[in-house]
Design an enzyme around this catalytic site. Structure first.
Site, mmCIF file in Angstrom:
data_model
loop_
_atom_site.group_PDB
_atom_site.id
_atom_site.type_symbol
_atom_site.label_atom_id
_atom_site.label_comp_id
_atom_site.label_asym_id
_atom_site.label_seq_id
_atom_site.Cartn_x
_atom_site.Cartn_y
_atom_site.Cartn_z
ATOM 1 C CB SER A 1 -5.165 -13.541 -15.463
ATOM 2 O OG SER A 1 -3.957 -12.839 -15.193
ATOM 3 C CD GLU B 1 -4.951 -9.742 -7.203
ATOM 4 O OE1 GLU B 1 -3.966 -10.341 -7.685
ATOM 5 O OE2 GLU B 1 -4.856 -8.843 -6.341
ATOM 6 C CG ASP C 1 1.372 -7.357 3.137
ATOM 7 O OD1 ASP C 1 2.416 -7.535 2.466
ATOM 8 O OD2 ASP C 1 0.360 -6.786 2.703
ATOM 9 C CG PHE D 1 -3.741 0.499 -2.938
ATOM 10 C CD1 PHE D 1 -4.143 0.285 -1.636
ATOM 11 C CD2 PHE D 1 -4.681 0.360 -3.949
ATOM 12 C CE1 PHE D 1 -5.442 -0.061 -1.327
ATOM 13 C CE2 PHE D 1 -5.989 0.004 -3.659
ATOM 14 C CZ PHE D 1 -6.377 -0.203 -2.348
ATOM 15 C CG HIS E 1 -2.764 -10.627 -12.830
ATOM 16 N ND1 HIS E 1 -3.568 -11.746 -12.845
ATOM 17 C CD2 HIS E 1 -2.847 -10.115 -11.566
ATOM 18 C CE1 HIS E 1 -4.107 -11.925 -11.649
ATOM 19 N NE2 HIS E 1 -3.696 -10.949 -10.862
#
Length: 319
Positions: free
Chosen positions: A22, A24, A116, A231, A281
């Site tokens: 998958s 994103e 967040d 990140f 993913h």
């Protein structure tokens, strides 16, 4: 003399034909980013992913853009979209309205995240007055609303091999995952990681806790190492020294960086496959090249859409 070992990509494609992926994406902020996003979607769509997800900005800041992107994927592609949804800075009614809008649009998969804090990671989280309390509460709300709307909505949630930055212990972290599962989540997608042993140790803890849903590894191909480091710091993910070493000295050499990034991602994924993982993913960062390359190595090949196949057959018959 021993027979030569079959190339790894051949072993994967022949022995792991149950591979599932998958992708994103995030909603674009400009016309140029819009073009990049849709070029990436068009490039990756023929790989027929299980689903593609579209992120939702902090505090619902990308609500309209997320919805527009999901709607376009539904209308213009054969892909199955999963819409991200958070409960930060929103009442239950506001969140429920978003869920209803997705149901009306035809979306049947939501990635439910607490989200967040509005002030960003490092800021204390506080539920909105009248809002959902956390991710588990949000999952429960989505499933209850789905029942009212007579819509079979699948809910995926997040999981953290290195523990959520706000969790005081592994036990508390697993308690939250268990609560999300009890509320109706049927899949967890992990935060990205680069040390596969972290994933498998986490999976052992999850199974020992009695949690049986799929824990799908989230893979982040390193498009930009400096950005990836940022990140990771925000998300509480570690950067192994060997990974930093591989990108050292390449700040002004994008061509070599891309080659290294592809090798690193392929190495990580192949190790996971060799240890029994068959679902991935990918965090695409709205760029297709590295993800497409890794999927190719996994044995995934483009499949023509019904429209394309029909056109090709017509052309062949006419010839």
């Amino acid at each position: 003399m021993s027979p030569p070992t079959e190339p790894r990509q051949s072993r994967v494609s022949h022995e792991r034909n149950g591979m599932r992926v998958s992708f994103e994406f995030f909603p674009p902020k400009s016309d140029e980013m819009e073009r990049t996003l849709w070029e990436s979607i068009e490039r990756l769509a023929p790989l027929r992913p299980h689903f593609v997800s579209v992120t939702y900005g902090a505090g619902g800041s990308t609500r309209e853009r997320t919805h527009a992107t999901v709607k376009r994927i539904l209308d213009a592609t054969p892909l199955t979209p999963a819409a991200h949804l958070t409960c930060v800075a929103a009442t239950r009614d506001e969140v429920d309205d978003v869920v209803r809008s997705y149901v009306v649009a035809g979306v049947r998969h939501i990635v439910a995240l607490r989200g967040d804090p509005v002030g960003g990671l490092g800021t204390a989280y506080a539920p909105h007055p009248g809002g959902y309390l956390n991710g588990a509460d949000l999952v429960g709300g989505i499933k209850r609303l789905a029942a009212v709307e007579h819509a079979d909505i699948e809910v995926s949630v997040s999981a953290y091999p290195e523990r959520h930055p706000e969790s005081p212990s592994d036990a508390v972290d697993l308690d939250m995952l268990a609560a999300k599962v009890d509320a109706g989540a049927s899949r967890a997608i992990t935060q990205f990681f680069f040390d596969n042993d972290l994933y498998f140790r986490y999976l052992d803890r999850v199974r020992a806790r009695g949690i049986t849903i799929p824990i799908v590894p989230g893979i982040l191909p390193v498009q930009n190492f400096k950005q990836t480091r940022v990140f990771a710091e925000r998300a509480g993910a570690s950067i192994p020294s060997w990974l930093a070493d591989r990108f050292a000295g390449l700040d002004d050499d994008p061509a070599t960086r891309k080659l290294i990034a592809a090798a690193v991602a392929a190495e990580q994924v192949f190790d996971l496959v060799d240890r029994g993982v068959t679902e991935f993913h990918f965090y695409t960062m709205n760029r297709a090249d590295l993800v497409y390359a890794v999927c190719h190595l996994l044995g995934l090949r483009p499949v023509a859409s019904p429209a394309s196949a029909g056109a090709a057959a017509t052309a062949e018959a006419a010839a």
